[in-house]
Design a protein around this motif. Structure first.
Motif, PDB file in Angstrom:
ATOM      1  N   ALA A 199      47.092  59.688  42.605  1.00 10.17           N
ATOM      2  CA  ALA A 199      45.594  59.701  42.155  1.00 10.17           C
ATOM      3  C   ALA A 199      45.013  58.431  41.832  1.00 10.17           C
ATOM      4  CB  ALA A 199      45.492  60.709  41.008  1.00 10.17           C
ATOM      5  N   LEU A 200      45.885  57.617  41.450  1.00 11.71           N
ATOM      6  CA  LEU A 200      45.338  56.297  41.138  1.00 11.71           C
ATOM      7  C   LEU A 200      44.913  55.584  42.280  1.00 11.71           C
ATOM      8  CD1 LEU A 200      44.738  54.119  38.634  1.00 11.71           C
ATOM      9  CD2 LEU A 200      46.996  53.346  38.849  1.00 11.71           C
ATOM     10  N   GLU A 201      45.973  55.466  43.105  1.00  7.74           N
ATOM     11  CA  GLU A 201      45.580  54.798  44.475  1.00  7.74           C
ATOM     12  C   GLU A 201      44.239  55.477  45.289  1.00  7.74           C
ATOM     13  OE1 GLU A 201      49.308  55.116  46.231  1.00  7.74           O
ATOM     14  OE2 GLU A 201      50.181  53.060  45.361  1.00  7.74           O
ATOM     15  N   ARG A 202      44.026  56.640  45.303  1.00  3.41           N
ATOM     16  CA  ARG A 202      42.910  57.038  45.739  1.00  3.41           C
ATOM     17  C   ARG A 202      41.732  56.649  45.264  1.00  3.41           C
ATOM     18  NH1 ARG A 202      46.095  62.025  45.708  1.00  3.41           N
ATOM     19  NH2 ARG A 202      44.984  62.968  43.553  1.00  3.41           N
ATOM     20  N   GLY A 203      41.642  56.103  44.057  1.00 11.51           N
ATOM     21  CA  GLY A 203      40.361  55.375  43.455  1.00 11.51           C
ATOM     22  C   GLY A 203      40.434  53.919  43.754  1.00 11.51           C
ATOM     23  N   ILE A 204      41.446  53.369  44.566  1.00 16.40           N
ATOM     24  CA  ILE A 204      41.237  52.027  44.976  1.00 16.40           C
ATOM     25  C   ILE A 204      40.688  51.955  46.320  1.00 16.40           C
ATOM     26  CG2 ILE A 204      42.612  49.777  44.979  1.00 16.40           C
ATOM     27  CD1 ILE A 204      44.419  50.944  43.001  1.00 16.40           C
ATOM     28  N   PRO A 205      39.759  51.224  46.740  1.00 11.21           N
ATOM     29  CA  PRO A 205      39.218  51.099  48.019  1.00 11.21           C
ATOM     30  C   PRO A 205      40.304  50.564  49.043  1.00 11.21           C
ATOM     31  CG  PRO A 205      37.547  50.464  46.768  1.00 11.21           C
ATOM     32  CD  PRO A 205      38.864  50.578  45.520  1.00 11.21           C
ATOM     33  N   LEU A 206      41.046  49.761  48.589  1.00 12.36           N
ATOM     34  CA  LEU A 206      42.317  49.265  49.524  1.00 12.36           C
ATOM     35  C   LEU A 206      43.274  50.147  49.824  1.00 12.36           C
ATOM     36  CD1 LEU A 206      42.172  45.299  49.122  1.00 12.36           C
ATOM     37  CD2 LEU A 206      40.927  46.638  50.924  1.00 12.36           C
ATOM     38  N   GLY A 207      43.544  51.184  49.049  1.00 18.30           N
ATOM     39  CA  GLY A 207      44.314  52.049  49.158  1.00 18.30           C
ATOM     40  C   GLY A 207      45.683  52.149  48.517  1.00 18.30           C
ATOM     41  N   ARG A 208      45.888  51.074  48.026  1.00 17.50           N
ATOM     42  CA  ARG A 208      47.063  50.771  46.974  1.00 17.50           C
ATOM     43  C   ARG A 208      47.062  50.369  45.863  1.00 17.50           C
ATOM     44  NH1 ARG A 208      48.978  45.274  47.218  1.00 17.50           N
ATOM     45  NH2 ARG A 208      47.698  44.192  48.655  1.00 17.50           N
ATOM     46  N   MET A 209      48.285  50.178  45.105  1.00 16.60           N
ATOM     47  CA  MET A 209      48.075  49.535  43.699  1.00 16.60           C
ATOM     48  C   MET A 209      48.496  48.079  44.040  1.00 16.60           C
ATOM     49  SD  MET A 209      50.316  51.857  41.309  1.00 16.60           S
ATOM     50  CE  MET A 209      50.161  50.773  39.918  1.00 16.60           C
ATOM     51  N   GLY A 210      48.130  47.015  43.271  1.00 16.27           N
ATOM     52  CA  GLY A 210      48.473  45.616  43.379  1.00 16.27           C
ATOM     53  C   GLY A 210      50.139  45.641  43.141  1.00 16.27           C
ATOM     54  N   GLU A 211      50.406  44.275  43.895  1.00 19.44           N
ATOM     55  CA  GLU A 211      51.990  43.835  43.750  1.00 19.44           C
ATOM     56  C   GLU A 211      51.571  42.526  43.092  1.00 19.44           C
ATOM     57  OE1 GLU A 211      54.552  45.509  44.373  1.00 19.44           O
ATOM     58  OE2 GLU A 211      53.504  47.170  45.502  1.00 19.44           O
ATOM     59  N   PRO A 212      52.824  42.141  42.356  1.00 19.32           N
ATOM     60  CA  PRO A 212      52.664  40.762  41.714  1.00 19.32           C
ATOM     61  C   PRO A 212      52.226  39.695  42.383  1.00 19.32           C
ATOM     62  CG  PRO A 212      54.599  41.993  40.730  1.00 19.32           C
ATOM     63  CD  PRO A 212      54.179  42.693  41.874  1.00 19.32           C
ATOM     64  N   GLU A 213      52.721  39.623  43.699  1.00 17.90           N
ATOM     65  CA  GLU A 213      52.171  38.589  44.642  1.00 17.90           C
ATOM     66  C   GLU A 213      50.706  38.387  45.041  1.00 17.90           C
ATOM     67  OE1 GLU A 213      56.501  39.627  44.443  1.00 17.90           O
ATOM     68  OE2 GLU A 213      54.767  40.708  44.929  1.00 17.90           O
ATOM     69  N   ASP A 214      50.137  39.702  44.796  1.00 15.36           N
ATOM     70  CA  ASP A 214      48.641  39.465  44.987  1.00 15.36           C
ATOM     71  C   ASP A 214      47.942  38.598  44.311  1.00 15.36           C
ATOM     72  OD1 ASP A 214      48.675  41.535  47.112  1.00 15.36           O
ATOM     73  OD2 ASP A 214      48.882  43.114  45.742  1.00 15.36           O
ATOM     74  N   TYR A 215      48.267  38.169  43.052  1.00 21.07           N
ATOM     75  CA  TYR A 215      47.713  37.159  42.250  1.00 21.07           C
ATOM     76  C   TYR A 215      48.100  35.716  42.172  1.00 21.07           C
ATOM     77  CZ  TYR A 215      47.167  41.889  40.705  1.00 21.07           C
ATOM     78  OH  TYR A 215      47.083  43.375  40.700  1.00 21.07           O
ATOM     79  N   ALA A 216      49.091  35.721  43.052  1.00 20.65           N
ATOM     80  CA  ALA A 216      49.600  34.397  42.944  1.00 20.65           C
ATOM     81  C   ALA A 216      48.657  33.165  44.058  1.00 20.65           C
ATOM     82  CB  ALA A 216      50.922  33.995  43.826  1.00 20.65           C
ATOM     83  N   GLY A 217      48.048  33.484  44.846  1.00 21.12           N
ATOM     84  CA  GLY A 217      47.165  32.763  45.631  1.00 21.12           C
ATOM     85  C   GLY A 217      45.974  32.270  44.852  1.00 21.12           C
ATOM     86  N   ILE A 218      45.316  33.185  44.184  1.00 23.86           N
ATOM     87  CA  ILE A 218      44.149  32.821  43.624  1.00 23.86           C
ATOM     88  C   ILE A 218      44.528  31.944  42.307  1.00 23.86           C
ATOM     89  CG2 ILE A 218      44.125  34.950  41.987  1.00 23.86           C
ATOM     90  CD1 ILE A 218      41.107  33.071  43.172  1.00 23.86           C
ATOM     91  N   VAL A 219      45.543  32.034  41.738  1.00 23.86           N
ATOM     92  CA  VAL A 219      46.004  31.200  40.691  1.00 23.86           C
ATOM     93  C   VAL A 219      46.440  29.883  41.221  1.00 23.86           C
ATOM     94  CG1 VAL A 219      47.929  30.703  38.938  1.00 23.86           C
ATOM     95  CG2 VAL A 219      46.768  33.040  39.127  1.00 23.86           C
ATOM     96  N   ALA A 220      47.171  29.869  42.378  1.00 27.35           N
ATOM     97  CA  ALA A 220      47.533  28.447  42.954  1.00 27.35           C
ATOM     98  C   ALA A 220      46.208  27.754  43.340  1.00 27.35           C
ATOM     99  CB  ALA A 220      48.262  28.642  44.095  1.00 27.35           C
ATOM    100  N   LEU A 221      45.257  28.679  43.835  1.00 25.60           N
ATOM    101  CA  LEU A 221      43.860  28.005  44.125  1.00 25.60           C
ATOM    102  C   LEU A 221      43.314  27.218  42.929  1.00 25.60           C
ATOM    103  CD1 LEU A 221      41.439  27.706  46.126  1.00 25.60           C
ATOM    104  CD2 LEU A 221      40.641  29.737  45.216  1.00 25.60           C
ATOM    105  N   LEU A 222      43.189  28.060  41.892  1.00 24.69           N
ATOM    106  CA  LEU A 222      42.308  27.464  40.672  1.00 24.69           C
ATOM    107  C   LEU A 222      43.038  26.388  39.990  1.00 24.69           C
ATOM    108  CD1 LEU A 222      41.512  31.096  39.138  1.00 24.69           C
ATOM    109  CD2 LEU A 222      39.933  29.418  40.228  1.00 24.69           C
ATOM    110  N   VAL A 223      44.555  26.267  39.969  1.00 24.39           N
ATOM    111  CA  VAL A 223      45.090  25.254  39.335  1.00 24.39           C
ATOM    112  C   VAL A 223      45.224  23.935  40.410  1.00 24.39           C
ATOM    113  CG1 VAL A 223      46.322  26.685  37.881  1.00 24.39           C
ATOM    114  CG2 VAL A 223      47.431  25.705  40.082  1.00 24.39           C
ATOM    115  N   SER A 224      44.778  24.018  41.766  1.00 24.75           N
ATOM    116  CA  SER A 224      44.830  22.937  42.522  1.00 24.75           C
ATOM    117  C   SER A 224      43.755  22.136  42.763  1.00 24.75           C
ATOM    118  CB  SER A 224      45.215  23.583  44.002  1.00 24.75           C
ATOM    119  OG  SER A 224      44.033  24.330  44.561  1.00 24.75           O
TER     120      SER A 224
END
Length: 252
Positions: free
Chosen positions: A207-232
């Motif tokens: 039910a939770l995933e149905r409310g997310i346009p991309l159709g899935r819950m996040g995975e921890p790795e989904d946040y690593a790129g934006i954090v690396a960008l912001l500290v670089s």
């Protein structure tokens, strides 16, 4: 990402979940990473996954002011000047607000808000004196839209966003940039503990995933790129922002 080779980064709560993914990405980018975590074992496992990269663990509770100050000094003595602080440590137990107690409030606030004040106080001044640094606070989309059963947690994360914006204004001329990353629902050990197991848990997740346009819950790795960008160096013109990474669940 540009300019991360040899830089020193602290990741609180880096032993598992989102924190582990952030540690591994920063290590891959060439950073020397200090994990602040309650669990020496979890930190050691993260360091093992990082291979030959420099990843070390300091065991402490971020809500302990003196322990944080001491650990920060130790990191600088061991690894060198801190360039990036990533505040990821957090805790909650979803409960209707009217069924919570002041002791519960204190625990949630101590970890999710006061702990971040402690790390900022220990690190930001050193960054300002040296004329540069990056602070990334892992907040939550709950801070932007509110979440039932997580009122105190949401309040802490909302406060963290406001605090980040204030610090970003105070320290911009010192070359210290501060931003928030706001995850949505994510497959982490804490989420698994909340959801439980069995058919009901699977129905809740679906039910939770149905409310997310991309159709899935996040995975921890989904946040690593934006954090690396912001500290670089690629993030040199970004400060005071609260960036949602939630599969489009909350477009605010």
């Amino acid at each position: 990402m540009k300019g991360l080779e040899g830089k020193v980064a602290i990741v609180t709560g880096g032993g598992q979940g989102i924190g582990r993914a952030l540690v591994l990405r920063l290590a891959q980018e060439g950073c020397k990473v200090a994990i602040f975590d309650l669990s020496a074992e979890a930190g050691a496992e993260t360091a093992k996954l990082a291979g030959d990269a420099v990843v070390k663990t300091w065991v402490l509770d971020v809500s302990d002011f003196d322990a944080v100050q001491s650990a920060v000094d130790s990191v600088e003595s061991d690894l060198g000047p801190i360039w990036a602080l990533i505040n990821n440590a957090g805790w909650d137990r979803p409960t209707p607000f009217l069924k919570t107690t002041p002791d519960f409030w204190d625990k949630v606030i101590s970890i999710n808000l006061k702990g971040n004040l402690n790390t900022h106080y220990a690190v930001a001044g050193k960054m300002a004196e040296r004329g540069g640094g990056r602070i990334i606070n892992i907040a939550s989309d709950a801070a932007k839209v509110g979440t039932a059963m997580e009122a105190v947690y949401s309040a802490c994360k909302g406060g963290l966003i406001s605090f980040t914006k204030s610090i970003a204004r105070e320290l911009a001329r010192k070359g210290v940039l501060a931003n928030c990353v706001c995850p949505g629902p994510t497959n982490t050990p804490m989420m698994a503990e909340v959801a439980g197991s069995g058919p009901d848990a699977e129905k809740w997740k679906a039910a939770l995933e149905r409310g997310i346009p991309l159709g899935r819950m996040g995975e921890p790795e989904d946040y690593a790129g934006i954090v690396a960008l912001l500290v670089s160096e690629d993030g040199d013109y970004i400060t005071g922002q609260a960036i949602s990474v939630s599969g489009g669940m909350n477009m605010v």
